[in-house]
Design a protein around this motif. Structure first.
Motif, PDB file in Angstrom:
ATOM      1  N   TRP A  51       0.834  -1.206   0.000  1.00 47.83           N
ATOM      2  CA  TRP A  51       0.000   0.000   0.000  1.00 47.83           C
ATOM      3  C   TRP A  51       0.870   1.257   0.000  1.00 47.83           C
ATOM      4  O   TRP A  51       0.594   2.206  -0.713  1.00 47.83           O
ATOM      5  N   ARG A  52       1.933   1.238   0.812  1.00 43.33           N
ATOM      6  CA  ARG A  52       2.823   2.405   0.848  1.00 43.33           C
ATOM      7  C   ARG A  52       3.472   2.647  -0.519  1.00 43.33           C
ATOM      8  O   ARG A  52       3.673   3.775  -0.944  1.00 43.33           O
ATOM      9  N   TYR A  55       1.256   4.511  -2.747  1.00 42.25           N
ATOM     10  CA  TYR A  55       0.777   5.775  -2.182  1.00 42.25           C
ATOM     11  C   TYR A  55       0.898   6.922  -3.191  1.00 42.25           C
ATOM     12  O   TYR A  55      -0.042   7.704  -3.388  1.00 42.25           O
ATOM     13  N   HIS A  58      -1.675   6.758  -5.856  1.00 42.05           N
ATOM     14  CA  HIS A  58      -2.985   7.190  -5.365  1.00 42.05           C
ATOM     15  C   HIS A  58      -3.081   8.716  -5.370  1.00 42.05           C
ATOM     16  O   HIS A  58      -4.103   9.294  -5.767  1.00 42.05           O
TER      17      HIS A  58
END
Length: 235
Positions: A51-52, A55, A58
Motif C-alpha cells: 500500500w505504501r 501511495y 494514489h
C-alpha cells in the motif's frame, strides 16, 4: 470468571529437562511454530508495504480527478482507499509491531470461528525475551485458547487477553472459557487437550521461553475458565 492476580499462585518454573527424541521433537516443533508466526507477521507487513508503494500513484490519481473537477469520482476513490486502510490497519496497537501482527492475526482467526475476543495490550519497553520468542508465547497461548473454546456453544466462547507493565515486568494474562471443568495437570503444568502432531509441545515451548527469560508463570482452571499468567522482565 475467576482470574488470579499477579501475586497469587505465582511460581518460578521448575527447570525443564528433555532428552533424546523428546528434545528433538520439541526443537522441530518450535522451529515450525516460529516459521508459521514469522510468516503471519511478514504477510501483514507485505500488505502494508504494498500500500505504501502505491501511495504516490494514489496521490496522482486524486490530483487528476481534482483537476478535472470530478468530485463524485474523487469521493468514491477516497472511500475505496479508506476501506483498504481500514482492512490493513491493525486493531491492536501495543507498541510492539510484531506482537501487534500476531495478536491481530490470531484475533481474526478466533473471530472467524465465532469466538468473542477482547484484547487490551500495551508493551512500551524492550523485553529480555526476543521478539520471535514473545510471538511464540502469544501465538501458543492464543492457539490453546482457541482450541479449548471452540467446542462451546455460540455465545459462550470467550478469550480475554491483557498485557501491560507491572513495575519492570510485562504481565501477560490469557483467559478463555472452556468445556472442561478442570484440566489435567502433569508435574505442575497443565496438559494440552490437543491431539496429534505437536501435542503438548505448545505449552512446553511457552514454559521453556519463560524459564530462559527468568520469568514467572501460573496456570489456573476454575469455574469453567482457564487462565495463564506470565511475568517477563524488561531488557
Amino acid at each position: 470468571m475467576a482470574v488470579t492476580t499477579p501475586g497469587e499462585h505465582r511460581h518460578r518454573l521448575p527447570r525443564i529437562r528433555l532428552r533424546g527424541r523428546a528434545q528433538r521433537e520439541l526443537a522441530a516443533y518450535q522451529r515450525s511454530l516460529l516459521d508459521t508466526h514469522h510468516h503471519e507477521v511478514e504477510t501483514m507487513y507485505a500488505r502494508m508495504r504494498t500500500w505504501r508503494h502505491d501511495y504516490r500513484n494514489h496521490l496522482q490519481t486524486m490530483k487528476a480527478l481534482a483537476d478535472q473537477g470530478d468530485l463524485d469520482a474523487l469521493r468514491r476513490y477516497l472511500d475505496e482507499l479508506d476501506d483498504q486502510l481500514t482492512a490493513l490497519d491493525s486493531p491492536i496497537r501495543s507498541g510492539n509491531a510484531m506482537a501487534d501482527a500476531i495478536l491481530s492475526s490470531k484475533m481474526a482467526l478466533a473471530q472467524s470461528q465465532g469466538i468473542d475476543v477482547r484484547v487490551d495490550a500495551h508493551i512500551p519497553v524492550r523485553l529480555r525475551v526476543g521478539e520471535l520468542d514473545l510471538c511464540a508465547v502469544i501465538g501458543n497461548l492464543f492457539d490453546n485458547a482457541i482450541e479449548a473454546t471452540r467446542p462451546l456453544p455460540d455465545g459462550e466462547r470467550l478469550i480475554r487477553v491483557y498485557m501491560d507493565m507491572k513495575g519492570t515486568q510485562l504481565y501477560i494474562s490469557f483467559t478463555n472459557t472452556t468445556a472442561s471443568a478442570k484440566l489435567g495437570g502433569i508435574r505442575g503444568r497443565f496438559a494440552s487437550t490437543k491431539r496429534g502432531a505437536g501435542h503438548g509441545f505448545g505449552l512446553l515451548s511457552v514454559d521453556r521461553i519463560v524459564e530462559a527469560a527468568g520469568g514467572y508463570l501460573s496456570r489456573n482452571s476454575e469455574d469453567g475458565a482457564f487462565t495463564t499468567e506470565i511475568l517477563l522482565p524488561q531488557e
